[in-house]
Design an enzyme around this catalytic site. Sequence first.
Site, PDB file in Angstrom:
ATOM      1  N   ASP A  34      83.842  33.601  28.923  1.00 49.08           N
ATOM      2  CA  ASP A  34      84.251  34.942  28.496  1.00 49.08           C
ATOM      3  C   ASP A  34      84.246  35.918  29.679  1.00 49.08           C
ATOM      4  O   ASP A  34      83.468  35.754  30.619  1.00 49.08           O
ATOM      5  CB  ASP A  34      83.277  35.420  27.402  1.00 49.08           C
ATOM      6  CG  ASP A  34      83.831  36.576  26.599  1.00 49.08           C
ATOM      7  OD1 ASP A  34      85.019  36.915  26.762  1.00 49.08           O
ATOM      8  OD2 ASP A  34      83.073  37.144  25.795  1.00 49.08           O
ATOM      9  N   ASN A  82      92.510  33.479  18.854  1.00 47.91           N
ATOM     10  CA  ASN A  82      93.155  34.049  20.051  1.00 47.91           C
ATOM     11  C   ASN A  82      94.664  34.280  19.883  1.00 47.91           C
ATOM     12  O   ASN A  82      95.275  34.979  20.683  1.00 47.91           O
ATOM     13  CB  ASN A  82      92.903  33.168  21.291  1.00 47.91           C
ATOM     14  CG  ASN A  82      91.501  33.266  21.833  1.00 47.91           C
ATOM     15  OD1 ASN A  82      90.985  32.336  22.453  1.00 47.91           O
ATOM     16  ND2 ASN A  82      90.843  34.398  21.608  1.00 47.91           N
TER      17      ASN A  82
HETATM   18  C1  FPP Z   1      87.883  34.942  27.159  1.00 45.10           C
HETATM   19  O1  FPP Z   1      87.944  36.035  28.026  1.00 45.10           O
HETATM   20  C2  FPP Z   1      88.664  33.852  27.715  1.00 45.10           C
HETATM   21  C3  FPP Z   1      89.704  33.237  27.108  1.00 45.10           C
HETATM   22  C4  FPP Z   1      90.163  33.577  25.759  1.00 45.10           C
HETATM   23  C5  FPP Z   1      90.453  32.178  27.792  1.00 45.10           C
HETATM   24  C6  FPP Z   1      89.631  31.262  28.606  1.00 45.10           C
HETATM   25  C7  FPP Z   1      90.511  30.390  29.377  1.00 45.10           C
HETATM   26  C8  FPP Z   1      90.292  30.015  30.651  1.00 45.10           C
HETATM   27  C9  FPP Z   1      89.103  30.403  31.425  1.00 45.10           C
HETATM   28  C10 FPP Z   1      91.253  29.123  31.343  1.00 45.10           C
HETATM   29  C11 FPP Z   1      91.547  27.903  30.534  1.00 45.10           C
HETATM   30  C12 FPP Z   1      92.097  26.873  31.362  1.00 45.10           C
HETATM   31  C13 FPP Z   1      92.360  25.625  30.964  1.00 45.10           C
HETATM   32  C14 FPP Z   1      92.693  24.640  31.951  1.00 45.10           C
HETATM   33  C15 FPP Z   1      92.340  25.201  29.581  1.00 45.10           C
HETATM   34  P1  FPP Z   1      88.569  37.385  27.502  1.00 45.10           P
HETATM   35  O2  FPP Z   1      90.016  37.388  27.796  1.00 45.10           O
HETATM   36  O3  FPP Z   1      88.241  37.580  26.065  1.00 45.10           O
HETATM   37  O4  FPP Z   1      87.820  38.430  28.382  1.00 45.10           O
HETATM   38  P2  FPP Z   1      87.417  39.903  27.964  1.00 45.10           P
HETATM   39  O5  FPP Z   1      86.415  39.781  26.855  1.00 45.10           O
HETATM   40  O6  FPP Z   1      86.820  40.449  29.224  1.00 45.10           O
HETATM   41  O7  FPP Z   1      88.676  40.609  27.563  1.00 45.10           O
END
Ligand code: FPP
Length: 254
Positions: A34, A82
């Site tokens: 996250d 998501n």
């Molecule tokens: C949450 O951070 C993260 C995600 C929803 C996506 C996670 C994905 C990756 C790290 C890359 C995946 C790669 C592969 C190869 C499958 P957020 O966007 O919710 O962060 P925030 O809370 O700061 O907005």
Amino acid sequence: MDDQFFHARNANAIDNTQATKLGNIPEHIAIIMDGNGRWAKQKGLPRVAGHREGMKVINKIVAKASEVGVRYLTLYAFSTENWKRPKSEVEFLMKLPDRFLSKELPKLKKNNVQVRTMGEKSLLPAHTQKAVQKAVRETADNTGVVLNLALNYGSRHELVYAMKEIGKDIEKGKLAAKDIDEKLIASNLLCSDLPEPDLLIRTSGEQRLSNFMLWQLAYSEFWFTEVLWPDFTEHDLLQAIQTFQQRKRRYGGV
Ligand code: FPP
């Protein structure tokens, strides 16, 4: 800040020897990656830049986990919730497995990593499905660390699916309601052949499960850090492992 739950970055370097000397390396680590969006915002970049950077962290963490003897690493890459994100962000996230695997698959193969996925794949775009299927197929015989990517995964969705499967067997007369027990439910979950996670890591300061492995995390140890996922390092992983090693797991006993 609540020190009991958060772990400030330990200034002292932890090396593999320190982490491994206590033994008791978690067999299965699950990670909620996250903070990508906030990482990008802090830098004045679009959110997707955070996801791109977050993707780059995966390799290092897989390598370190494997090096210290972790057997299974489950990463929450995309949840069933998501899809609510802006279309452009969803499209970007859907390209990441493809990008990651087209670059890293040769290395994963060389390092004996077995790639698996967990989640409702039929709803993923065809290019994403193709990329993960290829990686799963080409690493199926590998015997090293298992990299389990949770893609379009939601624990409630998984539980509903499991209940339906059991319901079908009851309708067919193969099972009776009295036959339902924890073992049967667990055996109908996705990746039921994997042991339950010993340790859950969530980055970015949030302390919730967000519909991640609700059943399987019943007795896992939780480790939260304020570090945003794109900044997460091997050192942070070792710190989490070291904290885990100092915990006493009682499973409801004394
Ligand atoms: C949450 O951070 C993260 C995600 C929803 C996506 C996670 C994905 C990756 C790290 C890359 C995946 C790669 C592969 C190869 C499958 P957020 O966007 O919710 O962060 P925030 O809370 O700061 O907005």
